[in-house]
Design a protein around this motif. Sequence first.
Motif, short mmCIF file in Angstrom:
data_model
loop_
_atom_site.label_atom_id
_atom_site.label_comp_id
_atom_site.label_asym_id
_atom_site.label_seq_id
_atom_site.Cartn_x
_atom_site.Cartn_y
_atom_site.Cartn_z
N TYR A 51 25.40 -8.49 4.22
CA TYR A 51 25.94 -7.03 4.12
C TYR A 51 26.14 -6.88 2.54
N ASN A 52 25.58 -7.31 1.68
CA ASN A 52 25.75 -7.10 0.28
C ASN A 52 25.43 -5.66 0.01
N ASP A 53 24.72 -5.12 0.65
CA ASP A 53 24.16 -3.94 0.18
C ASP A 53 25.32 -2.84 0.27
N GLN A 54 26.29 -3.12 1.10
CA GLN A 54 27.49 -2.36 1.07
C GLN A 54 28.67 -2.63 -0.13
N LYS A 55 28.10 -3.79 -0.96
CA LYS A 55 28.73 -4.07 -2.19
C LYS A 55 28.03 -3.48 -3.47
N GLY A 56 26.85 -2.57 -3.00
CA GLY A 56 26.06 -2.15 -4.09
C GLY A 56 25.01 -2.71 -4.54
N MET A 57 24.63 -3.79 -3.87
CA MET A 57 23.46 -4.93 -4.36
C MET A 57 22.29 -4.46 -3.38
N TYR A 58 21.49 -3.45 -4.04
CA TYR A 58 20.10 -3.01 -3.62
C TYR A 58 19.59 -2.29 -4.65
N SER A 59 18.47 -1.93 -4.46
CA SER A 59 17.74 -1.31 -5.40
C SER A 59 16.86 -0.05 -4.75
N THR A 60 16.41 0.84 -5.39
CA THR A 60 15.80 2.07 -5.12
C THR A 60 14.46 2.48 -6.47
N ILE A 61 13.50 2.87 -5.54
CA ILE A 61 12.28 3.24 -6.18
C ILE A 61 11.93 4.81 -6.02
N THR A 62 11.98 5.91 -6.74
CA THR A 62 11.70 7.12 -6.15
C THR A 62 10.14 7.40 -6.54
N LEU A 63 9.45 7.62 -5.44
CA LEU A 63 7.95 7.96 -5.67
C LEU A 63 7.84 9.47 -5.56
N LYS A 64 7.03 10.28 -6.55
CA LYS A 64 6.92 11.78 -6.38
C LYS A 64 5.51 12.07 -6.58
N TRP A 65 5.04 12.75 -5.69
CA TRP A 65 3.61 13.24 -5.43
C TRP A 65 3.58 14.69 -6.07
N ASN A 66 2.78 14.94 -7.12
CA ASN A 66 2.43 16.19 -7.42
C ASN A 66 1.25 16.74 -7.03
N ASP A 67 0.99 17.49 -6.12
CA ASP A 67 -0.08 17.97 -5.28
C ASP A 67 -1.09 18.62 -6.24
N LYS A 68 -0.70 19.57 -7.01
CA LYS A 68 -1.53 20.45 -8.10
C LYS A 68 -2.10 19.69 -8.98
N SER A 69 -1.31 18.52 -9.62
CA SER A 69 -2.10 17.69 -10.74
C SER A 69 -2.62 16.43 -10.08
N LYS A 70 -2.34 16.08 -8.86
CA LYS A 70 -2.58 14.95 -8.07
C LYS A 70 -2.19 13.74 -8.88
N ASP A 116 0.81 -1.07 -0.02
CA ASP A 116 -0.15 -0.12 0.05
C ASP A 116 0.92 1.36 -0.07
N ILE A 117 0.48 2.29 -0.94
CA ILE A 117 1.35 3.42 -0.81
C ILE A 117 0.27 4.48 -0.59
N VAL A 118 0.26 5.02 0.53
CA VAL A 118 -0.55 6.09 0.95
C VAL A 118 0.02 7.48 0.85
N VAL A 119 -0.58 8.26 0.31
CA VAL A 119 -0.30 9.65 -0.04
C VAL A 119 -1.08 10.44 0.68
N TYR A 120 -0.56 11.36 1.43
CA TYR A 120 -1.32 12.77 2.22
C TYR A 120 -1.15 13.75 1.55
N PRO A 121 -1.99 14.35 0.98
CA PRO A 121 -2.11 15.39 0.00
C PRO A 121 -1.93 16.56 0.90
N GLY A 122 -1.74 17.60 0.05
CA GLY A 122 -1.54 19.16 0.65
C GLY A 122 -0.51 19.64 0.40
N ALA A 123 0.75 19.01 -0.31
CA ALA A 123 2.11 19.42 -0.64
C ALA A 123 2.82 18.50 -1.55
N ASP A 124 3.38 18.94 -2.22
CA ASP A 124 4.39 18.03 -3.08
C ASP A 124 5.34 16.93 -2.11
N ALA A 125 5.58 15.88 -2.61
CA ALA A 125 6.10 15.00 -1.73
C ALA A 125 7.17 14.07 -2.75
#
Length: 130
Positions: free
Chosen positions: A67-86, A46-55
């Motif tokens: 400790y494989n993360d210290q060897k660069g073995m990890y992933s990231t996913i960036t989530l961006k909320w645009n409050d004006k366009s919802k 579940d990804i819950v967005v609390y509106p009212g500002a960009d996030a």
Amino acid sequence: TLIDGGKTISAAAPLSKAPLYIKAGSILPLGPDVQYANENKFDNLDIVVYPGADATFTLYEDEGDNYNDQKGMYSTITLKWNDKSKTLTIDTRKGNFPGMLLTRKFNIKVAGGAEKTIDYKGSRVSVSMK
């Protein structure tokens, strides 16, 4: 209930029901209850967005049991909320690690508003939550 910030408030807080205050413009991923790191693959978040500002929120994942993360073995996913366009944009996944989920469901919920479920396969997707 919306409460203006910058002030002291009194709130009932019995052991059975603690108050939780979340800043407008927050993204909060919620997974299932687990007892240890590898109990669940978190393939349905579940990804819950609390509106009212960009996030912006970066979802970080690794193997969870070494400790494989210290060897660069990890992933990231960036989530961006645009409050004006919802609109919630889930960017392309960066990085990888053994056993990483390649697809998953994101149940996107705007607090007090719309809900949508998407299948995420690692590529950038924007979801209108109007």
